[in-house]
Design a protein around this motif. Structure first.
Motif, PDB file in Angstrom:
ATOM      1  N   SER A   1       1.065  -1.295  -0.273  1.00 36.79           N
ATOM      2  CA  SER A   1       0.302   0.293  -0.206  1.00 36.79           C
ATOM      3  C   SER A   1       1.228   1.396   0.108  1.00 36.79           C
ATOM      4  N   SER A   2      -0.234   2.229   0.053  1.00 40.55           N
ATOM      5  CA  SER A   2       1.043   3.635   0.020  1.00 40.55           C
ATOM      6  C   SER A   2      -0.191   4.588   0.441  1.00 40.55           C
ATOM      7  N   GLU A   3       0.346   5.364   1.143  1.00 44.55           N
ATOM      8  CA  GLU A   3      -1.007   6.073   2.295  1.00 44.55           C
ATOM      9  C   GLU A   3      -0.200   7.474   2.792  1.00 44.55           C
ATOM     10  N   TRP A   4      -1.688   8.207   2.711  1.00 45.78           N
ATOM     11  CA  TRP A   4      -0.903   9.606   2.874  1.00 45.78           C
ATOM     12  C   TRP A   4      -0.822   9.937   4.352  1.00 45.78           C
ATOM     13  N   LEU A   5      -0.262  10.307   5.105  1.00 41.33           N
ATOM     14  CA  LEU A   5      -0.302  10.692   6.538  1.00 41.33           C
ATOM     15  C   LEU A   5      -0.102  11.545   6.827  1.00 41.33           C
ATOM     16  N   ARG A   6      -0.198  11.910   8.200  1.00 40.67           N
ATOM     17  CA  ARG A   6       0.605  13.326   8.440  1.00 40.67           C
ATOM     18  C   ARG A   6       2.156  13.748   8.368  1.00 40.67           C
ATOM     19  N   LYS A   7       2.288  15.096   7.639  1.00 41.20           N
ATOM     20  CA  LYS A   7       3.327  15.266   8.026  1.00 41.20           C
ATOM     21  C   LYS A   7       4.496  15.129   9.404  1.00 41.20           C
ATOM     22  N   ASP A   8       4.252  15.184  10.061  1.00 42.54           N
ATOM     23  CA  ASP A   8       5.013  14.423  10.998  1.00 42.54           C
ATOM     24  C   ASP A   8       4.993  13.151  11.532  1.00 42.54           C
TER      25      ASP A   8
ATOM     26  N   VAL B   1       6.031  17.396  -4.911  1.00 47.36           N
ATOM     27  CA  VAL B   1       4.459  17.929  -4.539  1.00 47.36           C
ATOM     28  C   VAL B   1       3.870  17.125  -3.842  1.00 47.36           C
ATOM     29  N   PRO B   2       4.122  16.596  -2.541  1.00 42.97           N
ATOM     30  CA  PRO B   2       3.342  16.186  -1.622  1.00 42.97           C
ATOM     31  C   PRO B   2       1.748  16.302  -2.224  1.00 42.97           C
ATOM     32  N   PRO B   3       0.773  15.511  -1.271  1.00 48.29           N
ATOM     33  CA  PRO B   3      -0.432  15.385  -1.525  1.00 48.29           C
ATOM     34  C   PRO B   3      -1.340  16.343  -1.222  1.00 48.29           C
ATOM     35  N   THR B   4      -1.214  17.314   0.371  1.00 49.05           N
ATOM     36  CA  THR B   4      -1.260  18.508   0.841  1.00 49.05           C
ATOM     37  C   THR B   4       0.124  18.672   1.725  1.00 49.05           C
ATOM     38  N   SER B   5      -0.028  20.044   2.129  1.00 51.44           N
ATOM     39  CA  SER B   5       1.170  21.138   2.311  1.00 51.44           C
ATOM     40  C   SER B   5       1.478  19.980   3.742  1.00 51.44           C
ATOM     41  N   SER B   6       0.153  19.341   4.391  1.00 53.21           N
ATOM     42  CA  SER B   6       0.327  18.956   5.741  1.00 53.21           C
ATOM     43  C   SER B   6       0.480  17.104   6.097  1.00 53.21           C
ATOM     44  N   GLU B   7       0.804  16.972   4.494  1.00 59.30           N
ATOM     45  CA  GLU B   7       1.087  14.950   4.629  1.00 59.30           C
ATOM     46  C   GLU B   7       2.423  15.006   3.867  1.00 59.30           C
ATOM     47  N   ARG B   8       2.170  13.882   4.435  1.00 59.25           N
ATOM     48  CA  ARG B   8       3.511  13.083   3.155  1.00 59.25           C
ATOM     49  C   ARG B   8       3.189  11.405   3.005  1.00 59.25           C
ATOM     50  N   VAL B   9       3.799  10.714   2.005  1.00 60.50           N
ATOM     51  CA  VAL B   9       3.316   9.476   1.313  1.00 60.50           C
ATOM     52  C   VAL B   9       4.393   8.072   2.465  1.00 60.50           C
ATOM     53  N   PHE B  10       4.090   7.230   2.358  1.00 62.47           N
ATOM     54  CA  PHE B  10       4.806   6.528   3.372  1.00 62.47           C
ATOM     55  C   PHE B  10       4.267   5.271   2.229  1.00 62.47           C
ATOM     56  N   ALA B  11       4.954   3.933   2.180  1.00 65.47           N
ATOM     57  CA  ALA B  11       4.628   2.858   1.711  1.00 65.47           C
ATOM     58  C   ALA B  11       5.095   2.150   2.413  1.00 65.47           C
ATOM     59  N   SER B  12       3.940   0.406   2.159  1.00 62.19           N
ATOM     60  CA  SER B  12       4.266  -1.011   3.146  1.00 62.19           C
ATOM     61  C   SER B  12       3.995  -2.058   2.408  1.00 62.19           C
ATOM     62  N   ILE B  13       4.851  -3.168   2.684  1.00 63.81           N
ATOM     63  CA  ILE B  13       4.612  -4.206   2.453  1.00 63.81           C
ATOM     64  C   ILE B  13       4.181  -5.086   3.339  1.00 63.81           C
ATOM     65  N   ARG B  14       3.115  -6.484   3.240  1.00 65.01           N
ATOM     66  CA  ARG B  14       3.027  -7.308   4.037  1.00 65.01           C
ATOM     67  C   ARG B  14       2.928  -8.420   4.331  1.00 65.01           C
ATOM     68  N   ILE B  15       3.885  -9.310   4.230  1.00 66.22           N
ATOM     69  CA  ILE B  15       3.564 -10.577   4.094  1.00 66.22           C
ATOM     70  C   ILE B  15       2.446 -11.452   4.235  1.00 66.22           C
ATOM     71  N   SER B  16       1.260 -12.113   4.080  1.00 64.24           N
ATOM     72  CA  SER B  16       0.671 -12.776   4.969  1.00 64.24           C
ATOM     73  C   SER B  16       0.548 -14.218   5.384  1.00 64.24           C
ATOM     74  N   GLY B  17       1.010 -14.671   3.547  1.00 65.27           N
ATOM     75  CA  GLY B  17       1.396 -16.048   3.340  1.00 65.27           C
ATOM     76  C   GLY B  17       1.904 -16.597   3.172  1.00 65.27           C
ATOM     77  N   GLY B  18       2.624 -15.943   2.239  1.00 61.90           N
ATOM     78  CA  GLY B  18       4.360 -16.046   1.849  1.00 61.90           C
ATOM     79  C   GLY B  18       4.903 -17.141   2.342  1.00 61.90           C
ATOM     80  N   LYS B  19       6.725 -16.550   1.810  1.00 60.18           N
ATOM     81  CA  LYS B  19       7.652 -16.621   2.566  1.00 60.18           C
ATOM     82  C   LYS B  19       8.098 -15.708   2.950  1.00 60.18           C
ATOM     83  N   PRO B  20       8.508 -15.424   4.830  1.00 61.62           N
ATOM     84  CA  PRO B  20       9.209 -14.425   5.190  1.00 61.62           C
ATOM     85  C   PRO B  20       9.611 -14.445   4.633  1.00 61.62           C
TER      86      PRO B  20
END
Length: 161
Positions: A71-78, A119-138
């Motif tokens: 996923s990618s998600e906009w989160l607060r700038k802090d 150019v961030p989504p808004t001046s008060s946000e930043r973007v993070f990416a995440s990956i989660r292994i749930s059934g695959g090989k760790p």
């Protein structure tokens, strides 16, 4: 007798009879980054969802079982890498391995990466990416490589807007 039994089981090991996807959430990713997490099976499917503003998620399934979620998600700038790691369901903890450049944190089952947006989504946000292994090989080292690649593909992309 034991040797014959182990040889027999090695010959009947499950196989992977599908092609590893070449993209993740609409971003081209070499299958070499996804291969380490892909279990044996017959059919792979990828489901992308953009259910909430600021969150883009996709899941990879093998034979109907979730293997990996990205996923990618906009989160607060802090928001910081460690704060994001502390969020539930990321399969990462603030005490997990942080890369030398401080842009990524990973374990054998989850990873978080900072995405650079000129150019961030808004001046008060930043973007993070995440990956989660749930059934695959760790695999921690492979996950570090995947989160780096995925985050770089998201840098200054449509995920930033």
């Amino acid at each position: 007798m034991i040797i014959l039994a182990s040889l027999n089981s090695a010959c009947s090991a499950p196989e992977k009879s599908y092609a590893t996807p070449g993209s993740l959430c609409g971003k081209s990713i070499s299958s070499k980054f996804l291969d380490p997490f892909m279990p044996p099976g017959k059919k792979v499917s990828v489901v992308s969802r953009h259910e909430a503003e600021g969150i883009r998620r996709c899941r990879i399934y093998v034979d109907g079982k979730e293997v990996l979620s990205a996923s990618s998600e906009w989160l607060r700038k802090d928001a910081s890498l460690l704060k994001v790691a502390a969020m539930p369901f990321n399969n990462v903890d603030p005490g997990d391995t942080v890369t030398r450049d401080g842009k990524y944190i990973y374990s054998k089952t989850g990873a978080i990466g900072e995405v650079t947006c000129l150019v961030p989504p808004t001046s008060s946000e930043r973007v993070f990416a995440s990956i989660r292994i749930s059934g695959g090989k760790p695999d921690a080292e492979a996950l570090k490589n995947l989160i780096r690649e995925y985050s770089k593909k998201l840098d200054n992309s449509d995920h930033c807007s």
